[in-house]
Design a protein around this motif. Structure first.
Motif, PDB file in Angstrom:
ATOM      1  N   PHE A   1       0.867  -1.184  -0.088  1.00  0.00           N
ATOM      2  CA  PHE A   1      -0.037   0.090   0.205  1.00  0.00           C
ATOM      3  C   PHE A   1       1.013   1.315   0.104  1.00  0.00           C
ATOM      4  O   PHE A   1       1.700   1.178   0.833  1.00  0.00           O
ATOM      5  CB  PHE A   1      -0.692   0.128   1.221  1.00  0.00           C
ATOM      6  CG  PHE A   1      -1.839  -0.910   1.406  1.00  0.00           C
ATOM      7  CD1 PHE A   1      -3.030  -0.985   0.847  1.00  0.00           C
ATOM      8  CD2 PHE A   1      -1.568  -2.266   2.096  1.00  0.00           C
ATOM      9  CE1 PHE A   1      -4.263  -1.875   0.830  1.00  0.00           C
ATOM     10  CE2 PHE A   1      -2.444  -3.158   2.173  1.00  0.00           C
ATOM     11  CZ  PHE A   1      -3.798  -3.142   1.710  1.00  0.00           C
ATOM     12  N   LEU A   2       0.754   1.993  -1.015  1.00  0.00           N
ATOM     13  CA  LEU A   2       1.316   3.211  -0.973  1.00  0.00           C
ATOM     14  C   LEU A   2       0.241   4.366  -0.572  1.00  0.00           C
ATOM     15  O   LEU A   2      -0.873   4.603  -1.631  1.00  0.00           O
ATOM     16  CB  LEU A   2       1.950   3.619  -2.335  1.00  0.00           C
ATOM     17  CG  LEU A   2       2.806   4.937  -2.267  1.00  0.00           C
ATOM     18  CD1 LEU A   2       3.751   5.360  -1.074  1.00  0.00           C
ATOM     19  CD2 LEU A   2       3.647   5.088  -3.750  1.00  0.00           C
ATOM     20  N   LEU A   3       0.166   5.178   0.313  1.00  0.00           N
ATOM     21  CA  LEU A   3      -0.991   6.294   0.561  1.00  0.00           C
ATOM     22  C   LEU A   3      -0.322   7.553   0.306  1.00  0.00           C
ATOM     23  O   LEU A   3       0.649   8.098   0.441  1.00  0.00           O
ATOM     24  CB  LEU A   3      -1.161   6.156   2.096  1.00  0.00           C
ATOM     25  CG  LEU A   3      -1.616   4.646   2.629  1.00  0.00           C
ATOM     26  CD1 LEU A   3      -1.731   5.076   4.098  1.00  0.00           C
ATOM     27  CD2 LEU A   3      -2.982   4.375   2.003  1.00  0.00           C
ATOM     28  N   ASP A   4      -1.284   8.195  -0.600  1.00  0.00           N
ATOM     29  CA  ASP A   4      -1.008   9.554  -0.644  1.00  0.00           C
ATOM     30  C   ASP A   4      -1.178  10.585   0.278  1.00  0.00           C
ATOM     31  O   ASP A   4      -1.847  10.141   1.224  1.00  0.00           O
ATOM     32  CB  ASP A   4      -1.847  10.008  -2.269  1.00  0.00           C
ATOM     33  CG  ASP A   4      -3.336  10.144  -1.967  1.00  0.00           C
ATOM     34  OD1 ASP A   4      -3.888   9.346  -0.872  1.00  0.00           O
ATOM     35  OD2 ASP A   4      -3.907  10.624  -2.686  1.00  0.00           O
ATOM     36  N   ARG A   5      -0.818  11.558   0.162  1.00  0.00           N
ATOM     37  CA  ARG A   5      -1.050  12.756   1.108  1.00  0.00           C
ATOM     38  C   ARG A   5      -1.680  13.868   0.531  1.00  0.00           C
ATOM     39  O   ARG A   5      -0.777  14.859   0.074  1.00  0.00           O
ATOM     40  CB  ARG A   5       0.479  13.020   1.835  1.00  0.00           C
ATOM     41  CG  ARG A   5       0.947  11.522   2.462  1.00  0.00           C
ATOM     42  CD  ARG A   5       2.428  11.785   3.251  1.00  0.00           C
ATOM     43  NE  ARG A   5       2.863  10.674   3.646  1.00  0.00           N
ATOM     44  CZ  ARG A   5       3.598  10.614   4.611  1.00  0.00           C
ATOM     45  NH1 ARG A   5       3.875  11.667   5.103  1.00  0.00           N
ATOM     46  NH2 ARG A   5       4.173   9.394   4.993  1.00  0.00           N
ATOM     47  N   LYS A   6      -2.802  13.878   0.646  1.00  0.00           N
ATOM     48  CA  LYS A   6      -3.491  15.027  -0.268  1.00  0.00           C
ATOM     49  C   LYS A   6      -3.144  16.464   0.339  1.00  0.00           C
ATOM     50  O   LYS A   6      -3.164  17.458  -0.216  1.00  0.00           O
ATOM     51  CB  LYS A   6      -4.972  14.837  -0.118  1.00  0.00           C
ATOM     52  CG  LYS A   6      -5.297  13.817  -0.909  1.00  0.00           C
ATOM     53  CD  LYS A   6      -6.818  13.520  -0.851  1.00  0.00           C
ATOM     54  CE  LYS A   6      -7.189  12.470  -1.472  1.00  0.00           C
ATOM     55  NZ  LYS A   6      -7.067  12.072  -3.062  1.00  0.00           N
ATOM     56  N   ASN A   7      -2.899  16.705   1.720  1.00  0.00           N
ATOM     57  CA  ASN A   7      -2.699  17.866   2.335  1.00  0.00           C
ATOM     58  C   ASN A   7      -1.075  17.998   2.403  1.00  0.00           C
ATOM     59  O   ASN A   7      -0.658  19.080   3.059  1.00  0.00           O
ATOM     60  CB  ASN A   7      -3.358  18.059   3.573  1.00  0.00           C
ATOM     61  CG  ASN A   7      -4.895  18.083   3.453  1.00  0.00           C
ATOM     62  OD1 ASN A   7      -5.354  18.633   2.357  1.00  0.00           O
ATOM     63  ND2 ASN A   7      -5.561  17.325   4.425  1.00  0.00           N
ATOM     64  N   ASP A   8      -0.409  17.448   1.833  1.00  0.00           N
ATOM     65  CA  ASP A   8       1.174  17.536   2.138  1.00  0.00           C
ATOM     66  C   ASP A   8       1.613  18.376   0.866  1.00  0.00           C
ATOM     67  O   ASP A   8       1.710  17.758  -0.167  1.00  0.00           O
ATOM     68  CB  ASP A   8       1.732  16.083   1.920  1.00  0.00           C
ATOM     69  CG  ASP A   8       3.398  16.252   2.320  1.00  0.00           C
ATOM     70  OD1 ASP A   8       3.936  17.282   2.609  1.00  0.00           O
ATOM     71  OD2 ASP A   8       3.922  15.153   2.359  1.00  0.00           O
ATOM     72  N   VAL A   9       1.728  19.570   1.048  1.00  0.00           N
ATOM     73  CA  VAL A   9       2.311  20.648   0.037  1.00  0.00           C
ATOM     74  C   VAL A   9       3.603  19.908  -0.480  1.00  0.00           C
ATOM     75  O   VAL A   9       4.799  19.552  -0.007  1.00  0.00           O
ATOM     76  CB  VAL A   9       2.862  21.902   0.725  1.00  0.00           C
ATOM     77  CG1 VAL A   9       3.111  22.929  -0.491  1.00  0.00           C
ATOM     78  CG2 VAL A   9       1.424  22.370   1.418  1.00  0.00           C
ATOM     79  N   GLY A  10       3.642  20.024  -1.962  1.00  0.00           N
ATOM     80  CA  GLY A  10       4.803  19.698  -2.653  1.00  0.00           C
ATOM     81  C   GLY A  10       4.587  17.875  -2.888  1.00  0.00           C
ATOM     82  O   GLY A  10       5.754  17.562  -3.717  1.00  0.00           O
ATOM     83  N   SER A  11       3.795  17.273  -2.335  1.00  0.00           N
ATOM     84  CA  SER A  11       3.929  15.958  -2.454  1.00  0.00           C
ATOM     85  C   SER A  11       3.235  15.481  -3.695  1.00  0.00           C
ATOM     86  O   SER A  11       2.006  16.135  -4.038  1.00  0.00           O
ATOM     87  CB  SER A  11       3.344  15.040  -1.482  1.00  0.00           C
ATOM     88  OG  SER A  11       3.335  13.636  -1.751  1.00  0.00           O
TER      89      SER A  11
END
Length: 112
Positions: A65-75
């Motif tokens: 599982f690779l989880l995205d980070r919607k509120n991580d600026v620049g990710s």
């Protein structure tokens, strides 16, 4: 119509789960340590993951599982789920120590 149920208390869970209105299970954990599988018994209680892994008998048995980070600026990472495949960027994971599932469960319970 299908419904998802988060089973946290199996004390009232019947071996014949069809009588309780369920059609099946979608479990991402392994069969070992599964309380639901123990209650239902046999292959009927196999998790979704177990059934998927049984289809590719010549492949390695793992999921990622690779989880995205919607509120991580620049990710720019997007969430991904793989079966028997490792994303190239994380290929060194195969050289990491392996922990027994039951040991991980015990460690998680000890931390709560």
């Amino acid at each position: 119509m299908h419904q998802l149920v988060n089973v946290v208390d199996t004390s009232t869970f019947a071996a014949n789960f069809h009588l309780q209105g369920y059609d099946g299970f979608l479990g991402l954990g392994p069969n070992s340590g599964s309380i639901i599988r123990k209650k239902v018994g046999g292959n009927t209680g196999n998790s979704f993951l177990q059934r998927v892994l049984q289809q590719g008998k010549t492949a390695a048995n793992y999921i990622t599982f690779l989880l995205d980070r919607k509120n991580d600026v620049g990710s720019t990472v997007t969430g991904q789920f793989t079966v028997n495949e490792i994303l190239t960027v994380f290929s060194n994971i195969t050289s990491m120590p392996k922990l027994d599932v039951d040991k991980v469960n015990r460690l998680l319970k000890a931390g709560t």
